[in-house]
Design a protein around this motif. Sequence first.
Motif, PDB file in Angstrom:
ATOM      1  N   VAL A 170       0.837  -1.199   0.000  1.00 19.14           N
ATOM      2  CA  VAL A 170       0.000   0.000   0.000  1.00 19.14           C
ATOM      3  C   VAL A 170       0.868   1.244   0.000  1.00 19.14           C
ATOM      4  N   LYS A 171       0.340   2.295  -0.607  1.00 15.70           N
ATOM      5  CA  LYS A 171       1.004   3.590  -0.611  1.00 15.70           C
ATOM      6  C   LYS A 171       0.545   4.378   0.609  1.00 15.70           C
ATOM      7  N   VAL A 172       1.365   5.307   1.036  1.00 14.20           N
ATOM      8  CA  VAL A 172       1.006   6.185   2.148  1.00 14.20           C
ATOM      9  C   VAL A 172      -0.310   6.887   1.820  1.00 14.20           C
ATOM     10  N   LYS A 173      -0.437   7.339   0.597  1.00 16.89           N
ATOM     11  CA  LYS A 173      -1.658   8.001   0.125  1.00 16.89           C
ATOM     12  C   LYS A 173      -2.878   7.129   0.376  1.00 16.89           C
TER      13      LYS A 173
ATOM     14  N   GLY B 106       5.109  11.599   2.740  1.00 10.66           N
ATOM     15  CA  GLY B 106       5.748  10.390   2.219  1.00 10.66           C
ATOM     16  C   GLY B 106       7.205  10.296   2.619  1.00 10.66           C
ATOM     17  N   LYS B 107       7.906  11.413   2.568  1.00 14.16           N
ATOM     18  CA  LYS B 107       9.326  11.433   2.946  1.00 14.16           C
ATOM     19  C   LYS B 107       9.480  11.192   4.446  1.00 14.16           C
ATOM     20  N   ALA B 108       8.591  11.766   5.242  1.00 13.15           N
ATOM     21  CA  ALA B 108       8.655  11.550   6.688  1.00 13.15           C
ATOM     22  C   ALA B 108       8.419  10.082   7.031  1.00 13.15           C
TER      23      ALA B 108
ATOM     24  N   GLY C 154       6.892   3.789  -9.286  1.00 10.78           N
ATOM     25  CA  GLY C 154       7.594   4.979  -9.734  1.00 10.78           C
ATOM     26  C   GLY C 154       8.451   5.486  -8.599  1.00 10.78           C
ATOM     27  N   ALA C 155       8.294   6.747  -8.245  1.00  9.40           N
ATOM     28  CA  ALA C 155       9.062   7.331  -7.136  1.00  9.40           C
ATOM     29  C   ALA C 155       8.383   7.063  -5.795  1.00  9.40           C
ATOM     30  N   THR C 156       7.183   6.501  -5.824  1.00  5.38           N
ATOM     31  CA  THR C 156       6.408   6.262  -4.610  1.00  5.38           C
ATOM     32  C   THR C 156       6.790   4.941  -3.968  1.00  5.38           C
TER      33      THR C 156
END
Length: 96
Positions: free
Chosen positions: A40-43, A66-68, A88-90
């Motif tokens: 899962v993504k943070v989003k 996301g960086k945190a 991707g970058a995620t």
Amino acid sequence: MKKYNNFQLDWNINNLKDFYDSLDIFDRWAATGAVTGNDVKVKDVIKNQDPDLYDRLSRGDKCRVGKAVSNRYENHMYSGIVRGNDKGATKTYRKS
């Protein structure tokens, strides 16, 4: 070539309350609500718990959250969570 090849993420957070609320949601998910095996993504974690909160975040604050999370992961603050496959970058995360 990247769309924003000179993009530099800074820590000038636009809305501190929403930023920390987003981190709290991810922290709770990591501690209790993670589903084993699903990347899962943070989003996705934030939108699942509070869609309006995610939509209120500025583009930069979304990146900062996301960086945190990534920084916290690298500092071993999430036990039982592993990185999944990147989108991707995620970065993605899952319960181990």
